[in-house]
Design a protein around this motif. Sequence first.
Motif: not given
Length: 255
Positions: A138-158
Amino acid sequence: MDKWVNRRVNPQGTCSHRLFCFPWAGGGTLFYAAWTKLLPGNIEVNAIRLPGRESRFKDPLYSNLDLLIEELCRILLPSLQEKPFSFFGHSMGAIVCFELACYLKKHHNLEPVHMFLSGATAPYSTLRQEKVTDKPLDQLTDDEFLERLGKLGGTPKEVLANKSLIRLFIPVIRADLILLEKYSKEAPSDPPLSCPMNFFDGAEDRTRNHDIDNWKTISSGSFDVQLLPGEHFYLQQEENTAKIIQTIAEKLKSS
C-alpha cells in the motif's frame, strides 16, 4: 447474492451438487463459468465474483480478509445449506476458500464435500511467517507495484504487457494482494477440517514454494497431489483444464 455469484446450470442435467470457485488476485468469473459445459450435468458451477470486477467494478474493495470471509459466509450460507457443495480455489482463491471452509465448520458445523486447491502456499507453512522486508504494497507507487508484480510472477504476461489494461486493474489486484500480504496462520493442534482434498500445481511454477506437504495439515481427510505442466497459470492451458475437470468429476460423482 446474484452480484456475488455467477451461477451456471447445465440445462442437460439436474443439479445435485454445487461447486463454488474462487478467483486468483484480480480474477473474475468467466474462466470458471466456462466449466459448466465441461462438468457433468449434476454439478452446478458457482463462480465467485468479488468486488471491483465485472458488474461490481465500482463496489468498494476489501482490505481485510476476515471481513471478506464473514460477508461471503452471510451471502452463500443459504445455498450451502441446501445441497452438498465443494470448493475450488487457485492462488488467492485457495486461501479464501480454505478460510471460508474453516469459518463454516467453526460457526455452522458445515463443511465442503471436497476441497480442490491450487497454486498457493499452505496456510500453516513457515514460508508465510518469515519476516517480509519489502516495502508494503500500500506504500508503492503504481510503477513500483507493477515492477513488484513482474517479480512475483503471479500475473499473466499478456496482462502485464498491456499497460493501459493493467493500470485499470491496479487497485483491484493491489487490494487482493494486500489481503494476503500479512496472512499467516499458527497451526492448531488438530486439523480444522475433515474433508478430502486435492491439490494442483504448475510443475514449472518456480516463482514460489507452495510447501505442498504442509497443505496436508489442514484436514484429516485424504490428500492427493497433481503436478501439471506449466507455470503459475498452468490451469488456463486447455489440456490442464481438462485434467482438473476430470478429477473434479471423478471425486464428486457419488456426491
